[in-house]
Design a protein around this motif. Structure first.
Motif, PDB file in Angstrom:
ATOM      1  N   VAL A 255     -11.782  -4.429 -39.179  1.00 23.61           N
ATOM      2  CA  VAL A 255     -11.035  -5.631 -39.208  1.00 23.61           C
ATOM      3  C   VAL A 255     -11.365  -6.548 -37.645  1.00 23.61           C
ATOM      4  N   ARG A 256     -11.573  -5.680 -36.633  1.00 18.53           N
ATOM      5  CA  ARG A 256     -11.901  -6.476 -35.339  1.00 18.53           C
ATOM      6  C   ARG A 256     -13.339  -7.003 -35.491  1.00 18.53           C
ATOM      7  N   ASP A 257     -14.132  -6.389 -36.191  1.00 15.51           N
ATOM      8  CA  ASP A 257     -15.654  -6.823 -36.261  1.00 15.51           C
ATOM      9  C   ASP A 257     -15.943  -7.837 -37.450  1.00 15.51           C
ATOM     10  N   GLU A 258     -15.340  -7.776 -38.415  1.00 18.20           N
ATOM     11  CA  GLU A 258     -15.380  -8.671 -39.629  1.00 18.20           C
ATOM     12  C   GLU A 258     -14.301  -9.658 -39.727  1.00 18.20           C
ATOM     13  N   GLU A 259     -13.159  -9.637 -39.206  1.00 21.34           N
ATOM     14  CA  GLU A 259     -12.133 -10.838 -39.550  1.00 21.34           C
ATOM     15  C   GLU A 259     -11.734 -11.349 -38.306  1.00 21.34           C
ATOM     16  N   GLY A 260     -12.583 -11.547 -37.327  1.00 24.52           N
ATOM     17  CA  GLY A 260     -12.448 -12.318 -36.286  1.00 24.52           C
ATOM     18  C   GLY A 260     -12.172 -13.840 -36.369  1.00 24.52           C
ATOM     19  N   GLY A 261     -13.058 -14.218 -37.255  1.00 25.11           N
ATOM     20  CA  GLY A 261     -12.926 -15.759 -37.730  1.00 25.11           C
ATOM     21  C   GLY A 261     -11.700 -16.099 -38.271  1.00 25.11           C
ATOM     22  N   SER A 262     -11.154 -15.249 -39.170  1.00 24.30           N
ATOM     23  CA  SER A 262     -10.067 -15.483 -39.764  1.00 24.30           C
ATOM     24  C   SER A 262      -8.641 -15.376 -39.010  1.00 24.30           C
ATOM     25  N   VAL A 263      -8.851 -14.533 -38.154  1.00 22.90           N
ATOM     26  CA  VAL A 263      -7.636 -14.124 -37.173  1.00 22.90           C
ATOM     27  C   VAL A 263      -7.523 -15.419 -36.326  1.00 22.90           C
ATOM     28  N   ALA A 264      -8.854 -15.922 -35.953  1.00 25.37           N
ATOM     29  CA  ALA A 264      -8.724 -17.173 -34.959  1.00 25.37           C
ATOM     30  C   ALA A 264      -8.298 -18.260 -35.586  1.00 25.37           C
ATOM     31  N   ALA A 265      -8.534 -18.450 -37.043  1.00 20.40           N
ATOM     32  CA  ALA A 265      -8.250 -19.632 -37.992  1.00 20.40           C
ATOM     33  C   ALA A 265      -6.525 -19.202 -38.249  1.00 20.40           C
ATOM     34  N   ALA A 266      -5.988 -18.141 -38.461  1.00 15.90           N
ATOM     35  CA  ALA A 266      -4.721 -17.861 -38.762  1.00 15.90           C
ATOM     36  C   ALA A 266      -3.883 -18.256 -37.264  1.00 15.90           C
ATOM     37  N   GLY A 267      -4.258 -17.822 -36.265  1.00 13.34           N
ATOM     38  CA  GLY A 267      -3.504 -18.182 -34.834  1.00 13.34           C
ATOM     39  C   GLY A 267      -3.696 -19.559 -34.727  1.00 13.34           C
ATOM     40  N   GLU A 268      -4.727 -20.362 -34.814  1.00 11.79           N
ATOM     41  CA  GLU A 268      -4.488 -21.574 -34.761  1.00 11.79           C
ATOM     42  C   GLU A 268      -3.532 -22.517 -35.480  1.00 11.79           C
ATOM     43  N   LEU A 269      -3.643 -22.014 -36.856  1.00  9.98           N
ATOM     44  CA  LEU A 269      -2.624 -22.421 -37.702  1.00  9.98           C
ATOM     45  C   LEU A 269      -1.049 -22.575 -37.328  1.00  9.98           C
ATOM     46  N   LEU A 270      -0.897 -21.173 -37.022  1.00 13.58           N
ATOM     47  CA  LEU A 270       0.632 -21.099 -36.412  1.00 13.58           C
ATOM     48  C   LEU A 270       0.709 -21.806 -35.095  1.00 13.58           C
TER      49      LEU A 270
ATOM     50  N   GLY B 272      -3.525 -15.599 -63.776  1.00 16.44           N
ATOM     51  CA  GLY B 272      -4.783 -14.677 -63.740  1.00 16.44           C
ATOM     52  C   GLY B 272      -5.526 -14.753 -62.123  1.00 16.44           C
ATOM     53  N   THR B 273      -4.407 -15.027 -61.438  1.00 10.88           N
ATOM     54  CA  THR B 273      -5.130 -15.116 -59.987  1.00 10.88           C
ATOM     55  C   THR B 273      -4.523 -14.151 -58.990  1.00 10.88           C
ATOM     56  N   PHE B 274      -4.978 -14.202 -57.820  1.00  8.20           N
ATOM     57  CA  PHE B 274      -4.536 -13.202 -56.708  1.00  8.20           C
ATOM     58  C   PHE B 274      -4.014 -13.947 -55.572  1.00  8.20           C
ATOM     59  N   LEU B 275      -3.191 -13.351 -54.779  1.00 12.37           N
ATOM     60  CA  LEU B 275      -2.566 -14.097 -53.708  1.00 12.37           C
ATOM     61  C   LEU B 275      -3.716 -14.735 -52.942  1.00 12.37           C
ATOM     62  N   LYS B 276      -4.985 -14.156 -52.742  1.00  7.32           N
ATOM     63  CA  LYS B 276      -5.998 -14.718 -51.854  1.00  7.32           C
ATOM     64  C   LYS B 276      -6.442 -15.946 -52.429  1.00  7.32           C
ATOM     65  N   ASP B 277      -6.178 -16.435 -53.744  1.00  6.94           N
ATOM     66  CA  ASP B 277      -6.828 -17.512 -54.364  1.00  6.94           C
ATOM     67  C   ASP B 277      -5.912 -18.740 -53.886  1.00  6.94           C
ATOM     68  N   HIS B 278      -4.856 -18.541 -53.083  1.00  4.22           N
ATOM     69  CA  HIS B 278      -3.824 -19.754 -52.979  1.00  4.22           C
ATOM     70  C   HIS B 278      -3.154 -19.487 -51.466  1.00  4.22           C
ATOM     71  N   CYS B 279      -4.340 -19.326 -50.575  1.00  3.62           N
ATOM     72  CA  CYS B 279      -4.074 -19.306 -49.124  1.00  3.62           C
ATOM     73  C   CYS B 279      -4.632 -20.337 -48.304  1.00  3.62           C
ATOM     74  N   ASP B 280      -4.067 -20.922 -47.227  1.00  2.24           N
ATOM     75  CA  ASP B 280      -4.956 -21.490 -46.404  1.00  2.24           C
ATOM     76  C   ASP B 280      -5.932 -20.741 -45.545  1.00  2.24           C
ATOM     77  N   VAL B 281      -5.440 -19.689 -45.093  1.00  2.00           N
ATOM     78  CA  VAL B 281      -6.282 -18.511 -44.442  1.00  2.00           C
ATOM     79  C   VAL B 281      -5.923 -17.302 -44.959  1.00  2.00           C
ATOM     80  N   VAL B 282      -7.097 -16.346 -45.296  1.00  2.00           N
ATOM     81  CA  VAL B 282      -6.903 -14.984 -45.885  1.00  2.00           C
ATOM     82  C   VAL B 282      -7.373 -13.998 -44.935  1.00  2.00           C
ATOM     83  N   LEU B 283      -6.485 -13.156 -44.730  1.00  2.00           N
ATOM     84  CA  LEU B 283      -6.873 -11.979 -43.709  1.00  2.00           C
ATOM     85  C   LEU B 283      -7.078 -10.660 -44.659  1.00  2.00           C
ATOM     86  N   ASP B 284      -8.213 -10.004 -44.475  1.00  2.00           N
ATOM     87  CA  ASP B 284      -8.546  -8.921 -45.359  1.00  2.00           C
ATOM     88  C   ASP B 284      -8.410  -7.663 -44.591  1.00  2.00           C
ATOM     89  N   SER B 285      -7.469  -6.856 -44.944  1.00  2.00           N
ATOM     90  CA  SER B 285      -6.962  -5.687 -44.068  1.00  2.00           C
ATOM     91  C   SER B 285      -8.066  -4.430 -44.270  1.00  2.00           C
TER      92      SER B 285
END
Length: 258
Positions: free
Chosen positions: A28-43, A167-180
């Motif tokens: 998560v640290r190595d692969e989701e850094g960009g998404s974490v930054a985007a989510a933090g900025e959104l908040l 026929g979609t998943f949660l990830k298909d309807h988000c402004d930012v997706v965080l992959d656990s």
């Protein structure tokens, strides 16, 4: 299962589980850094613009949502969005909560009766992201002008079929997706003498992932010259008085005290 997720009969299971959890946190640290930054900025954008923050999770996913609300060191503006019978496992029978996640129309009814409005932000946590409730909640929230951060395991989108009529998943309807990064089935260990995989890590990883987002949001606000509305522990001297001032200043954006 990865190599860290396979338990040998002669190994120490506790250590192997902790190694598996650490491995997931490192991914998560190595692969989701960009998404974490985007989510933090959104908040941070939401707080700076006068919006409110909400979090939702069903079943055990609600644990990570609850971990963000009224939390020492956390943002005071984070509110829990509740769906009766779904948030937590206190409903009887517990299987009812799982059944409600698959009911069409429930999320829309809840959102239209909730305080959410355009300009707010909603964190939706669903490990599989396949059930009707989280998908419909994301769809409906965005239709209301709410920004959505989805926290899910993207692996489920290729290993399972969606249960929402779209026929979609949660990830298909988000402004930012965080992959656990959690494996399908949420069990990190196996043993020859145990017929099913065991030792889930989703709560540990998802909570850590979201606290990283909260830390990012606080730092983003501070960098803009905005004091982040943080809570302090009520068990340290001056903590209650500090929190009272935060509640007074931001009372119109805090709903867990009403």
């Amino acid at each position: 299962m990865g190599e860290t997720g396979s338990a040998r009969s002669d190994g120490k299971l506790s250590g192997q589980f902790l190694d598996a959890a650490i491995g997931l946190l490192e991914r998560v640290r190595d692969e989701e850094g960009g998404s974490v930054a985007a989510a933090g900025e959104l908040l941070a954008d939401t707080v700076a613009a006068g919006g409110r923050l909400f979090a939702f999770g069903a079943g055990h996913s609600s644990l990570a949502a609850q971990d963000l609300v009224y939390r020492a060191g956390g943002l005071a503006l984070m509110n829990l969005l509740t769906v009766p019978g779904v948030v937590g496992v206190d409903v009887r029978p517990a299987t009812l909560g799982s059944a409600l996640e698959r009911v069409d129309g429930l999320a829309s009814a809840v959102l239209h009766c909730s305080p959410l409005r355009a300009g707010d932000a909603l964190v939706i946590i669903s490990l599989s992201g396949r059930n009707a409730l989280p998908v419909e909640m994301a769809l409906t929230a965005r239709g209301l002008g709410v920004k959505v951060i989805g926290v899910t395991s993207v692996a489920y989108t290729t290993a399972t079929k969606p249960r929402h009529s779209s026929g979609t998943f949660l990830k298909d309807h988000c402004d930012v997706v965080l992959d656990s990064k959690i494996s399908v089935g949420d069990a990190e260990l196996t043993l020859d003498t145990v017929p099913a995989p065991f030792a889930p890590a989703s709560t540990v990883v998802t909570s850590a992932l979201l606290q990283a987002v909260m830390a990012t949001a606080a730092g983003a606000l501070a960098s803009r010259g905005i004091q982040p509305p943080l809570l302090r522990s009520g068990n340290v001297d001056g903590g209650l008085e500090w929190n009272d001032r935060v509640f007074e200043e931001y009372g119109d954006r805090i709903f867990y005290r009403h």
